[in-house]
Motif scaffolding. Structure first.
Motif, mmCIF file in Angstrom:
data_model
loop_
_atom_site.group_PDB
_atom_site.id
_atom_site.type_symbol
_atom_site.label_atom_id
_atom_site.label_comp_id
_atom_site.label_asym_id
_atom_site.label_seq_id
_atom_site.Cartn_x
_atom_site.Cartn_y
_atom_site.Cartn_z
ATOM 1 N N THR A 197 1.036 -1.319 0.147
ATOM 2 C CA THR A 197 0.167 0.041 -0.105
ATOM 3 C C THR A 197 0.797 1.301 -0.025
ATOM 4 O O THR A 197 0.507 2.205 -0.198
ATOM 5 N N ALA A 199 3.494 1.345 -2.269
ATOM 6 C CA ALA A 199 4.504 0.993 -3.316
ATOM 7 C C ALA A 199 4.343 1.694 -4.485
ATOM 8 O O ALA A 199 2.938 2.366 -4.640
ATOM 9 N N PHE A 235 1.653 -3.726 13.959
ATOM 10 C CA PHE A 235 1.187 -2.849 12.957
ATOM 11 C C PHE A 235 0.609 -3.799 11.738
ATOM 12 O O PHE A 235 1.339 -4.476 11.106
ATOM 13 N N ALA B 199 3.622 8.557 -4.713
ATOM 14 C CA ALA B 199 2.368 8.875 -4.246
ATOM 15 C C ALA B 199 1.657 7.194 -3.972
ATOM 16 O O ALA B 199 1.954 6.560 -5.092
ATOM 17 N N SER B 200 1.127 6.990 -3.044
ATOM 18 C CA SER B 200 0.309 5.617 -3.021
ATOM 19 C C SER B 200 -0.647 5.566 -2.100
ATOM 20 O O SER B 200 -0.731 6.692 -1.301
ATOM 21 N N GLY B 201 -1.271 4.523 -1.998
ATOM 22 C CA GLY B 201 -2.311 4.190 -0.924
ATOM 23 C C GLY B 201 -3.650 3.371 -1.619
ATOM 24 O O GLY B 201 -4.252 4.044 -2.602
ATOM 25 N N GLN B 214 -3.171 4.726 8.953
ATOM 26 C CA GLN B 214 -2.420 5.635 9.533
ATOM 27 C C GLN B 214 -1.093 5.632 8.723
ATOM 28 O O GLN B 214 -0.366 6.725 8.572
ATOM 29 N N LEU B 215 -0.824 4.499 8.056
ATOM 30 C CA LEU B 215 0.357 4.531 7.259
ATOM 31 C C LEU B 215 0.480 5.463 5.888
ATOM 32 O O LEU B 215 1.328 6.204 5.490
ATOM 33 N N HIS B 216 -0.943 5.534 5.522
ATOM 34 C CA HIS B 216 -0.865 6.529 4.211
ATOM 35 C C HIS B 216 -0.886 7.868 4.451
ATOM 36 O O HIS B 216 -0.102 8.388 3.744
ATOM 37 N N HIS B 219 3.135 8.094 5.406
ATOM 38 C CA HIS B 219 3.747 8.197 4.142
ATOM 39 C C HIS B 219 3.473 9.415 3.572
ATOM 40 O O HIS B 219 4.756 9.745 2.737
ATOM 41 N N SER B 222 5.611 12.105 4.771
ATOM 42 C CA SER B 222 6.999 12.122 4.659
ATOM 43 C C SER B 222 7.754 11.981 3.402
ATOM 44 O O SER B 222 8.589 12.624 3.131
#
Lengths: 463, 463
Positions: A197, A199, A235, B199-201, B214-216, B219, B222
């Protein structure tokens, strides 16, 4: 694990889960000796590429950023800043360096460069946690096996827009680091989910000769590493990030085949299917370069004898190289079919030194304009399993000659010996004074003995 | 800049370049007073979300990772670890925290949550370089204006698979940081290029209630920050990463409209089009929640009077909420239309405390099963410009009632006052003891006076 019971009572996993289980449970003793040896070859070859790339402007920018944002101590070696730092910054910087001189490996079937995204995070984390050489090799093999299958799965439609080394590479990096961190199959699946997710990587930069290729490998290495560390702490990620209905393939491919993800896992070894790069250019140029070299040798031609060269290529070559009609930078010239063939014709070698001179050389520019690409049905059908090189050369005295190679130099059936790898490592490692001959010799010795090391330490001690 | 001359002699830029120029050249004095004020409102609202999210497990994992990989000193405030560090780690951790309680803002037309990806990098970098409050506001507005337009451009097809807050969010973060770093239009275009190619998600995680949201945001914050710092040092990116033939839209959208990218730049202000979130759930549930609340009030219904609720929704709601049929975690329950409506029916409020209890409450589960979603043509056609709420309620005594709201609470035409924002900030800021009442009061005062600050310092000093 998400699992279904088969009628026979055995657990059946979905493809992402099967990959996660394989990567988590892979042992050094499971890996054939020839694969381990090839992994060492590929690692040394990557270190050569990292050193050769360490002086590039874009790589120095990345290193400057790492120095600004990252800690100035740690156990992981940053070969560009030549300092120790935390694993994510060492992985990021070394991955950026690994890909810039276009001398790192390639897996033909997936059109994926595993080395640049597997070894930098593997080394950074192995150094940080004091992993053994055997663990380092095992983790790297896991990264290759998974990453290559993800690249194959994403398919040709993906590669038309996306840089597979960035996308599949993020998953490869996560699996590599995940194996070093001894993630359980469940945690490994989460790591793959988080990696998938985040990548990314688009080919648009080629048109502008922009620095994004270095960003893609740096990003894959760091995002993959992040995913694995997060998974170690609980996570969670999507369980079907690869094959799910809102996953990677759903968003970024139209011809993905989930069967490729688990193709003969543990039986077919994908790592030794990768090719070493002989020419210092985009791999899509190599078959034609070898074919032209062969034709010129066979017919005793000099560059000046040639009036035109038609290269008969696969569609992927046209997609990637087609936009580069008038290269403006050294890096872009490595994606220019005309420039590569000009160097072969004029110097009999498309090596790093050749590209450094190519833009200033009127003879190169003149020859470049004689080269065209044409889609070839036979070549395109064989691709990406086989990269056939075919050229048609017209001479000034009116002859029409052809050249053909069925397996370019560096491919598995036409591979480099350890002494050829050592020679390439010395050439690249000392490129633009990156390292001394003495340092490269020591590095080579260390890598050939790496599987015996109980705990990986610094590789490039000051010499 | 890549530019063409129009016949009248004026320079015409392609959309990405026009966005870059706008973001680079935006001045505080260009921004209407009402937009600046709303930007302060949104920043305080985001700080509330960050504090409320700081105790979440997934956010703590991210913070642990940042502590392991990042420096333990710096000028940027990490509100989860409660320590100072380098900008990228503060931005990453705070962005992860900003989105987890589902109380941060949303822009309806782009279905994009700008606050979570704009303010954390804006604050981290402003603190690191000692920017003024005016610079901080200006950069944040630039991030909103560009990010929202990128989200609108990527369109509905993009949002079916991709989490726009992750993808458009990376570009928004890059522009925000780029403006603080005073990038030239040319550098800003490179920053957008690097951001777009990282860019991703993907939405796949929703099915598993995984932590990827939360990672999106982490990410996006950052990777966008990285892109801007790299551009400042001369690292180049694709000039047409948004609209180019191998760019973001080419790879991740089928209905992208480049005209949206530059829609009335500097004339139409997209920032005040965003909505505050009133309910602590996915925004797709809000129109129906308001409509049910309205219908129950109008007809004097209690939860027990109701035998079924049909929510008449847009396709995007079905895409995002449809997979969540049996929520297993607090976070997943915020994506469960049935759970949200159960809380409205049973407690007259879908707030954080309600969700904390919802999974253990049999009455919530029982009501949840009475709720279904149906695609509604009127609602779907109005979306995403307008989020209409429509429900049909059947009562146990045989009546069929309807409820409708045309603008849910928190939307621009039904917005929160400063005192409502202060109240929400106190509720969220002290949630699970994240901060003391005294700290939240001080924070509120600081934010209301932020535009007067010559140099942004620490926001949450120990009190």
């Amino acid at each position: 694990m998400t699992a279904a019971r088969s009628t026979a009572g055995a657990t059946i996993l979905h493809p992402s889960a099967e990959l996660a289980k394989f990567a988590s449970e892979l042992k050094y003793s499971d890996i054939p000796e020839s694969v381990r040896m090839r992994c060492e070859d590929l690692f040394l070859d990557t270190m050569a590429s990292i050193l050769a790339g360490s002086t590039a402007r874009a790589v120095k920018s990345m290193a400057k950023y790492a120095a600004l944002m990252g800690p100035s101590d740690g156990k992981s070696e940053d070969f560009v800043n030549r300092r120790m730092t935390s694993p994510v910054f060492a992985a990021m910087v070394n991955a950026a360096a690994a890909h810039v001189v276009e001398q790192d490996d390639v897996h033909n079937g997936s059109v994926f460069h595993p080395a640049a995204v597997v070894f930098p995070p593997a080394l950074a984390v192995a150094q940080a946690i004091g992993a053994s050489g055997e663990e380092f090799i095992t983790a790297s093999v896991a990264g290759y096996e998974v990453g290559i299958r993800v690249g194959e799965f994403l398919g040709r439609s993906h590669y038309k827009i996306f840089h597979t080394t960035g996308t599949a590479g993020t998953v490869a990096a996560a699996v590599t680091v995940g194996r070093l961190l001894k993630l359980t199959p469940e945690q490994m699946l989460h790591a793959i989910g988080s990696a998938g997710t985040t990548a990314s990587g688009l080919w648009e930069f080629l048109r502008d000769a922009a620095d994004s290729k270095q960003l893609h490998t740096a990003h894959a290495a760091s995002a993959g590493l992040t995913a694995a560390y997060l998974a170690q702490d609980g996570f969670t990620g999507a369980r079907r990030i690869l094959e799910g209905v809102q996953g990677m393939a759903a968003g970024m491919s139209t011809d993905a085949d989930p069967a490729r993800l688990t193709d003969r896992l543990g039986v077919r070894w994908a790592l030794p299917e990768t090719s070493f790069k002989y020419h210092a250019s985009c791999r899509h140029t190599h078959p034609a370069a070898d074919a032209l070299q062969f034709a010129m040798k066979q017919h005793g031609l000099k560059a000046d004898d040639i009036s035109s060269v038609v290269t008969h290529v696969h569609q992927g070559a046209i997609d990637v190289l087609g936009p580069v009609t008038n290269p403006q930078t050294v890096h872009q010239s490595k994606f220019s079919m005309g420039t590569v063939l000009a160097l072969i014709a004029l110097r009999n070698s498309a090596d790093l030194a050749g590209f450094d001179q190519a833009l200033k050389d009127g003879a190169v520019a003149a020859f470049r304009d004689k080269v065209t690409m044409e889609l070839d049905e036979e070549v395109d059908t064989a691709y990406p399993q086989r990269w056939i090189g075919k050229v048609t050369v017209k001479t000034k005295d009116g002859r029409t000659l052809t050249g053909r190679v069925d397996e370019p130099k560096g491919d598995p059936g036409n591979t480099l010996s350890r002494s050829e790898i050592e020679e390439k490592t010395m050439r690249l490692g000392t490129y633009q004074g990156a390292a001394t001959q003495e340092q490269v010799k020591k590095l080579t010795q260390t890598v050939w003995g790496i599987s015996k090391q109980a705990k990986l330490g610094q590789l490039l001690a000051a010499a």
